[in-house]
Motif scaffolding. Structure first.
Motif, PDB file in Angstrom:
ATOM      1  N   ALA A   1      68.418 -26.435  95.770  1.00 22.23           N
ATOM      2  CA  ALA A   1      68.670 -26.504  94.331  1.00 22.23           C
ATOM      3  C   ALA A   1      67.381 -26.304  93.545  1.00 22.23           C
ATOM      4  O   ALA A   1      67.351 -25.597  92.525  1.00 22.23           O
ATOM      5  N   ASP A   2      66.299 -26.917  94.015  1.00 22.50           N
ATOM      6  CA  ASP A   2      65.001 -26.755  93.352  1.00 22.50           C
ATOM      7  C   ASP A   2      64.528 -25.303  93.401  1.00 22.50           C
ATOM      8  O   ASP A   2      64.007 -24.772  92.408  1.00 22.50           O
ATOM      9  N   GLN A   3      64.681 -24.673  94.567  1.00 22.99           N
ATOM     10  CA  GLN A   3      64.262 -23.282  94.711  1.00 22.99           C
ATOM     11  C   GLN A   3      65.050 -22.384  93.753  1.00 22.99           C
ATOM     12  O   GLN A   3      64.488 -21.453  93.156  1.00 22.99           O
ATOM     13  N   LEU A   4      66.333 -22.663  93.618  1.00 28.44           N
ATOM     14  CA  LEU A   4      67.164 -21.876  92.709  1.00 28.44           C
ATOM     15  C   LEU A   4      66.719 -22.061  91.261  1.00 28.44           C
ATOM     16  O   LEU A   4      66.622 -21.094  90.490  1.00 28.44           O
ATOM     17  N   MET A   5      66.409 -23.296  90.876  1.00 30.13           N
ATOM     18  CA  MET A   5      65.943 -23.548  89.512  1.00 30.13           C
ATOM     19  C   MET A   5      64.558 -22.942  89.279  1.00 30.13           C
ATOM     20  O   MET A   5      64.259 -22.451  88.182  1.00 30.13           O
ATOM     21  N   ASP A   6      63.711 -22.948  90.309  1.00 28.86           N
ATOM     22  CA  ASP A   6      62.404 -22.291  90.197  1.00 28.86           C
ATOM     23  C   ASP A   6      62.584 -20.803  89.909  1.00 28.86           C
ATOM     24  O   ASP A   6      61.864 -20.217  89.086  1.00 28.86           O
ATOM     25  N   TYR A   7      63.522 -20.189  90.622  1.00 25.43           N
ATOM     26  CA  TYR A   7      63.828 -18.765  90.425  1.00 25.43           C
ATOM     27  C   TYR A   7      64.280 -18.499  88.994  1.00 25.43           C
ATOM     28  O   TYR A   7      63.802 -17.563  88.338  1.00 25.43           O
ATOM     29  N   LEU A   8      65.195 -19.329  88.480  1.00 23.89           N
ATOM     30  CA  LEU A   8      65.680 -19.144  87.110  1.00 23.89           C
ATOM     31  C   LEU A   8      64.573 -19.372  86.090  1.00 23.89           C
ATOM     32  O   LEU A   8      64.518 -18.696  85.052  1.00 23.89           O
ATOM     33  N   GLU A   9      63.680 -20.319  86.389  1.00 30.06           N
ATOM     34  CA  GLU A   9      62.574 -20.575  85.463  1.00 30.06           C
ATOM     35  C   GLU A   9      61.589 -19.403  85.447  1.00 30.06           C
ATOM     36  O   GLU A   9      61.121 -18.996  84.376  1.00 30.06           O
ATOM     37  N   ARG A  10      61.276 -18.849  86.616  1.00 32.38           N
ATOM     38  CA  ARG A  10      60.384 -17.681  86.659  1.00 32.38           C
ATOM     39  C   ARG A  10      61.007 -16.517  85.888  1.00 32.38           C
ATOM     40  O   ARG A  10      60.315 -15.805  85.144  1.00 32.38           O
ATOM     41  N   PHE A  11      62.285 -16.316  86.088  1.00 32.65           N
ATOM     42  CA  PHE A  11      63.005 -15.262  85.384  1.00 32.65           C
ATOM     43  C   PHE A  11      62.924 -15.465  83.871  1.00 32.65           C
ATOM     44  O   PHE A  11      62.618 -14.535  83.113  1.00 32.65           O
ATOM     45  N   ALA A  12      63.182 -16.696  83.422  1.00 29.04           N
ATOM     46  CA  ALA A  12      63.148 -16.985  81.989  1.00 29.04           C
ATOM     47  C   ALA A  12      61.752 -16.772  81.412  1.00 29.04           C
ATOM     48  O   ALA A  12      61.593 -16.229  80.315  1.00 29.04           O
ATOM     49  N   ARG A  13      60.724 -17.177  82.144  1.00 27.14           N
ATOM     50  CA  ARG A  13      59.350 -17.005  81.637  1.00 27.14           C
ATOM     51  C   ARG A  13      58.985 -15.538  81.516  1.00 27.14           C
ATOM     52  O   ARG A  13      58.265 -15.145  80.588  1.00 27.14           O
ATOM     53  N   ARG A  14      59.475 -14.710  82.476  1.00 23.33           N
ATOM     54  CA  ARG A  14      59.209 -13.262  82.362  1.00 23.33           C
ATOM     55  C   ARG A  14      59.843 -12.698  81.102  1.00 23.33           C
ATOM     56  O   ARG A  14      59.257 -11.879  80.407  1.00 23.33           O
ATOM     57  N   VAL A  15      61.047 -13.153  80.799  1.00 20.50           N
ATOM     58  CA  VAL A  15      61.733 -12.686  79.595  1.00 20.50           C
ATOM     59  C   VAL A  15      60.996 -13.142  78.341  1.00 20.50           C
ATOM     60  O   VAL A  15      60.730 -12.350  77.427  1.00 20.50           O
ATOM     61  N   ILE A  16      60.639 -14.408  78.305  1.00 19.99           N
ATOM     62  CA  ILE A  16      59.987 -14.980  77.117  1.00 19.99           C
ATOM     63  C   ILE A  16      58.612 -14.346  76.893  1.00 19.99           C
ATOM     64  O   ILE A  16      58.199 -14.098  75.744  1.00 19.99           O
ATOM     65  N   ASP A  17      57.900 -14.053  77.965  1.00 25.85           N
ATOM     66  CA  ASP A  17      56.542 -13.503  77.849  1.00 25.85           C
ATOM     67  C   ASP A  17      56.523 -11.998  77.636  1.00 25.85           C
ATOM     68  O   ASP A  17      55.464 -11.427  77.329  1.00 25.85           O
TER      69      ASP A  17
END
Length: 218
Positions: free
Chosen positions: A201-217
């Motif tokens: 679950a943590d790995q999946l949330m890490d993936y979604l967070e990395r994805f979101a940061r790429r979008v935001i940045d």
């Protein structure tokens, strides 16, 4: 006594909720667009009462905004708020994964791995619709297996927000990576290993967070 793994009958309002949720999360109902009850009745082939009940639930969870003189509108995607959505979802997903690893039936353990395998195959083909359909199926089995109604009730609107965000910015995503993390989660639950399930679950949330940061940045 554990709940049956796969309910045979669901309320019309639940079916309406799922159908409208799919329209919102796949952007067929775009952020900021008006919500027309009659159109949803026609699209879902369900009655006005279940559609209206589903819409009220969505207003309460923030998927739909109710505005004076403008009626119901699909809520906007808030980039600044999305990392908070993921952080909140992380806490709930860890709890749900641990509960599912402890409480899942044998049939549910098999089904969650089957859903993850479908995601892996869809990712290998680059078939987004099949991938997202299997993702939704995996969420449903995971939620049922957890038998934690409070956590599931809280996490579902956040899952929809993440799914909609992903659809809107999928050019920044990598579904093969997402599929691998879903498989890790599924295997932890299937083997009854709470620590492995929580790590997935943590790995999946890490993936979604990395994805979101790429979008935001970007």
């Amino acid at each position: 006594m554990p709940r049956p793994p796969f309910p045979t009958k669901r309320r019309a309002a639940d079916l309406a909720y799922d159908a409208i949720e799919a329209l919102i999360s796949t952007l067929r109902l775009e952020p900021g667009s008006p919500v027309v009850e009659a159109e949803l009745v026609e699209l879902t082939q369900l009655g006005r009462t279940p559609v209206r009940e589903a819409l009220l639930r969505m207003v309460s969870t923030g998927l739909i905004d109710q505005q004076p003189r403008r009626g119901l509108l699909v809520s906007h995607i808030d980039l600044a708020d999305h990392l908070d959505v993921i952080q909140t979802r992380r806490v709930l997903e860890r709890l749900i994964a641990a509960c599912a690893a402890r409480r899942a039936t044998a049939a549910q353990r098999q089904e969650i791995v089957r859903c993850a395998e479908k995601m892996m195959k869809a990712a290998a083909r680059g078939h987004l619709e099949d991938y997202m359909r299997a993702d939704h199926e995996l969420d449903e089995v995971n939620h049922q297996a957890s038998q934690n109604h409070s956590a599931v009730k809280c996490v579902v609107p956040l899952v929809v927000q993440c799914r909609r965000f992903w659809y809107a910015y999928q050019h920044e995503g990598e579904i093969a990576e997402g599929a691998r993390h879903h498989m890790e989660l599924a295997q932890g639950i299937a083997t009854g290993d709470e620590k492995a399930a929580v790590h997935g679950a943590d790995q999946l949330m890490d993936y979604l967070e990395r994805f979101a940061r790429r979008v935001i940045d970007s």
